[in-house]
Motif scaffolding. Structure first.
Motif, PDB file in Angstrom:
ATOM      1  N   VAL A 162       3.605 -99.942 -58.861  1.00  0.00           N
ATOM      2  CA  VAL A 162       2.837-100.520 -59.783  1.00  0.00           C
ATOM      3  C   VAL A 162       1.242 -99.666 -60.074  1.00  0.00           C
ATOM      4  CG1 VAL A 162       1.682-101.506 -57.540  1.00  0.00           C
ATOM      5  CG2 VAL A 162       1.561-102.663 -59.996  1.00  0.00           C
ATOM      6  N   LYS A 163       0.558 -99.746 -60.420  1.00  0.00           N
ATOM      7  CA  LYS A 163      -0.986 -99.162 -61.057  1.00  0.00           C
ATOM      8  C   LYS A 163      -1.834 -99.625 -60.257  1.00  0.00           C
ATOM      9  CE  LYS A 163      -1.686-102.374 -64.686  1.00  0.00           C
ATOM     10  NZ  LYS A 163      -1.927-102.371 -66.110  1.00  0.00           N
ATOM     11  N   HIS A 164      -2.793 -98.988 -59.811  1.00  0.00           N
ATOM     12  CA  HIS A 164      -3.653 -99.445 -58.107  1.00  0.00           C
ATOM     13  C   HIS A 164      -3.197 -99.288 -57.310  1.00  0.00           C
ATOM     14  CE1 HIS A 164      -7.220 -99.408 -61.310  1.00  0.00           C
ATOM     15  NE2 HIS A 164      -5.922-100.501 -62.620  1.00  0.00           N
ATOM     16  N   ALA A 165      -1.839 -98.775 -57.007  1.00  0.00           N
ATOM     17  CA  ALA A 165      -1.621 -98.427 -55.922  1.00  0.00           C
ATOM     18  C   ALA A 165      -0.553 -97.480 -55.369  1.00  0.00           C
ATOM     19  CB  ALA A 165       0.247 -99.873 -56.058  1.00  0.00           C
ATOM     20  N   THR A 166      -0.017 -97.386 -53.823  1.00  0.00           N
ATOM     21  CA  THR A 166       0.940 -96.212 -54.015  1.00  0.00           C
ATOM     22  C   THR A 166       1.669 -96.217 -52.766  1.00  0.00           C
ATOM     23  OG1 THR A 166      -1.316 -94.595 -53.539  1.00  0.00           O
ATOM     24  CG2 THR A 166       0.989 -93.704 -52.668  1.00  0.00           C
TER      25      THR A 166
END
Length: 276
Positions: A162-166
């Protein structure tokens, strides 16, 4: 590994466009005006513009509520989102989805059941991700069981990397996509770029679609693009194997995420998606 719920009958098009309905900050959030009437009118106007522009579905999300609660949101957020989603449900006649940021799948399912929505989006459904809200852990075991109890007809679309995540560890995109639908029991996956409005890598779409097809070529779970979709890029994503797209920023006035929806921009993206 066939999905529990087929999404093919939820959309009027075989290249569906899901338009984001980014709710303004709700009461209790730092940036909220506290004016529920104004928030409701903005939500309804955006929904009407999305429908008028031709989207196949609308995804209601508490985008304005940053900084987001990591998992369980307070009851007042659920109450406000339920009231707003119910008003949208009555105002427009398109497929409806719910996403409760940052990762409250139980509340999303509960709202969806209450307002007769068709699907939910879950940012971290399986695995673990490091985010600006801290470390988020997938709760597929709870989400799948709650869905069976209260909303068996509601589909689950779950993000992969998911975006805004690692992602924590080094799981490949292919592995996460496979486990999201196989072990997590999601009905489809969402692949996105690094952040809101960021371009999604075409290769990531191809890899997810190929992996899921290899697991079940008869009924491959759908792959949606979750960010970076514009009038200019939408066709290339379908060519890469995407089954649908989720669009937010590109549908807003002047291309600004927090601006109202532009009907002209919606029409342009939808027309580009329909043209193979």
């Amino acid at each position: 590994m066939a999905p529990r719920i087929s999404l093919s009958d939820r959309f009027d098009s075989d290249r569906p466009v899901i338009g984001m309905l980014h709710l303004p900050a709700l009461p209790g959030a730092p940036d909220s005006s506290g004016d529920r009437d104004a928030i409701r009118e903005r939500a309804l106007e955006d929904a009407r513009r999305l429908e008028s522009g031709g989207v196949d579905a609308i995804l209601v999300e508490n985008f304005g509520d940053a900084p987001f609660y990591p998992a369980d949101v307070p009851a007042h957020v659920v109450a406000d989102m339920t009231a707003l989603a119910s008003a949208v449900r009555r105002a427009v006649d398109v497929t409806l989805g719910i996403n409760v940021l940052r990762n409250d799948a139980d509340s999303a399912l509960s709202i969806a059941a209450a307002v007769d929505a068709d699907f939910i989006r879950v940012n971290v459904h399986v695995g673990t991700a490091a985010t600006d809200q801290g470390v988020l852990e997938g709760q597929a075991h709870d989400t799948a069981r709650l869905r069976d109890r209260i909303a068996p007809a509601v589909a689950i679309l779950a993000d992969v990397h998911v975006k805004h995540a690692t992602p924590v560890g080094t799981p490949s995109l292919e592995r996460v996509a496979r486990e999201t639908v196989d072990r997590g029991k999601a009905d489809g996956v969402i692949v996105s770029g690094s952040g809101t409005g960021s371009k999604t890598d075409r290769g990531d779409i191809e890899r997810a679609a190929t992996e899921l097809a290899a697991q079940d070529s008869h009924a491959r779970p759908p792959v949606f693009v979750g960010s970076g979709v514009t009038e200019d890029t939408v066709a290339t994503y379908f060519d890469a194997g995407a089954d649908g797209v989720i669009v937010g920023t590109a549908l807003k006035e002047d291309g600004e995420t927090t601006n109202p929806v532009s009907t002209d921009r919606v029409e342009a993206v939808v027309a580009a998606a329909r043209d193979p």
